[in-house]
Write a protein that holds these residues in place. Structure first.
Motif, PDB file in Angstrom:
ATOM      1  N   LEU A 156       0.778  -1.144   0.139  1.00  0.00           N
ATOM      2  CA  LEU A 156       0.106  -0.007   0.148  1.00  0.00           C
ATOM      3  C   LEU A 156       0.931   1.339   0.137  1.00  0.00           C
ATOM      4  O   LEU A 156       0.658   2.015  -0.726  1.00  0.00           O
ATOM      5  CB  LEU A 156      -0.939  -0.035   1.196  1.00  0.00           C
ATOM      6  N   ILE A 157       1.708   1.332   0.738  1.00  0.00           N
ATOM      7  CA  ILE A 157       2.880   2.483   0.870  1.00  0.00           C
ATOM      8  C   ILE A 157       3.407   2.653  -0.382  1.00  0.00           C
ATOM      9  O   ILE A 157       3.689   3.726  -0.892  1.00  0.00           O
ATOM     10  CB  ILE A 157       3.921   2.405   2.047  1.00  0.00           C
ATOM     11  N   LEU A 158       3.845   1.403  -1.090  1.00  0.00           N
ATOM     12  CA  LEU A 158       4.739   1.494  -2.436  1.00  0.00           C
ATOM     13  C   LEU A 158       3.727   1.931  -3.491  1.00  0.00           C
ATOM     14  O   LEU A 158       4.020   2.936  -4.187  1.00  0.00           O
ATOM     15  CB  LEU A 158       5.118   0.207  -2.709  1.00  0.00           C
ATOM     16  N   PHE A 159       2.456   1.573  -3.295  1.00  0.00           N
ATOM     17  CA  PHE A 159       1.369   1.934  -4.376  1.00  0.00           C
ATOM     18  C   PHE A 159       1.218   3.290  -4.314  1.00  0.00           C
ATOM     19  O   PHE A 159       1.120   4.179  -5.197  1.00  0.00           O
ATOM     20  CB  PHE A 159       0.251   1.366  -4.072  1.00  0.00           C
ATOM     21  N   LEU A 160       1.019   4.086  -3.109  1.00  0.00           N
ATOM     22  CA  LEU A 160       0.927   5.438  -2.671  1.00  0.00           C
ATOM     23  C   LEU A 160       2.149   6.247  -3.376  1.00  0.00           C
ATOM     24  O   LEU A 160       1.795   7.498  -3.804  1.00  0.00           O
ATOM     25  CB  LEU A 160       0.871   5.589  -1.251  1.00  0.00           C
ATOM     26  N   LEU A 161       3.407   5.779  -3.146  1.00  0.00           N
ATOM     27  CA  LEU A 161       4.395   6.349  -3.457  1.00  0.00           C
ATOM     28  C   LEU A 161       4.411   6.431  -5.240  1.00  0.00           C
ATOM     29  O   LEU A 161       4.773   7.431  -5.815  1.00  0.00           O
ATOM     30  CB  LEU A 161       5.655   5.875  -3.025  1.00  0.00           C
ATOM     31  N   LEU A 162       3.933   5.480  -5.857  1.00  0.00           N
ATOM     32  CA  LEU A 162       3.851   5.264  -7.344  1.00  0.00           C
ATOM     33  C   LEU A 162       2.739   6.189  -7.869  1.00  0.00           C
ATOM     34  O   LEU A 162       2.931   6.579  -8.991  1.00  0.00           O
ATOM     35  CB  LEU A 162       3.786   3.825  -7.729  1.00  0.00           C
ATOM     36  N   TYR A 163       1.830   6.366  -6.790  1.00  0.00           N
ATOM     37  CA  TYR A 163       0.674   7.194  -7.402  1.00  0.00           C
ATOM     38  C   TYR A 163       1.230   8.908  -7.416  1.00  0.00           C
ATOM     39  O   TYR A 163       0.596   9.685  -7.963  1.00  0.00           O
ATOM     40  CB  TYR A 163      -0.477   6.947  -6.656  1.00  0.00           C
TER      41      TYR A 163
END
Length: 219
Positions: free
Chosen positions: A198-205
């Motif tokens: 989830l944290i990684l996805f937020l950073l990629l967003y």
């Protein structure tokens, strides 16, 4: 890794020029499809020719193997729904693999080159769709990607139990150093991976959020 970074940055910096040159845009897309197909095809040929094929280790059920196949379909069909998934799972998984590579063969072995070429092309496929095809990620895409990765994990978990495998490291941690070494023992690290994802996805967003923020203020 340096070559990969140059390709990532180059595709973004020269996106306007590439879009204007339709022939170049077409051949970059075809080149990526070809590179991904060759990566998966030659790998399975190598497995068979060397007697290394094993149902417990060589099925395309690791996250990056699945995203490689998804990337091929995404590039061929230009599917936005696949892009929403591959962007997060493909880039996230391939980046982690490149930073902590699970290599069993050193330079200049075929598997050494295959590993880096395949993972770099997975990332390039999503960058191409975003920079050249101008596909955009939304905040809702994060939820879709989280649902997708959990659905994939559930299917792979069942297959692991059935054949005694460890695809996607859902049965135990990998033997080589990885981010999982910093997490609790099995099965608790799987829960932590949900948070990490989830944290990684937020950073990629974040790049798309900044782009939307910029565009809204320009209006």
């Amino acid at each position: 890794l340096l070559l990969g970074i140059l390709l990532f940055v180059g595709l973004i910096l020269f996106r306007t020029y590439i879009v204007q040159k339709q022939w170049l845009k077409k051949w970059i897309r075809i080149g990526l499809i070809g590179a991904l197909l060759l990566s998966e095809g030659t790998l399975n040929i190598w497995y068979v020719m060397t007697g290394a094929w094993d149902i417990k280790n060589t099925l395309p059920l690791q996250l990056c193997s699945l995203m490689l196949i998804f990337s091929i379909v995404m590039l061929i069909t230009r599917s936005y729904r696949l892009f929403e998934i591959v962007y997060f799972l493909g880039i996230g998984g391939a980046l982690q693999a490149l930073l902590t590579p699970e290599l069993f063969y050193d330079f200049p072995h075929y598997r050494y080159f295959h590993f880096f070429i395949a993972h770099i092309c997975i990332i390039l496929a999503s960058i191409y769709m975003a920079a050249i095809e101008k596909y955009r990620i939304t905040f809702a895409s994060i939820g879709k990607a989280m649902i997708a990765i959990n659905m994939i994990a559930l299917v792979v978990f069942i297959i692991n139990k059935w054949i005694g495998a460890n695809y996607m490291f859902l049965a135990r941690k990998p033997s080589n150093p990885s981010i999982l070494d910093y997490l609790p023992a099995y099965p608790y690290y799987i829960i932590y991976l949900e948070v990490v994802a989830l944290i990684l996805f937020l950073l990629l967003y974040l790049p798309f959020w900044l782009l939307q923020f910029k565009e809204s203020h320009e209006k």
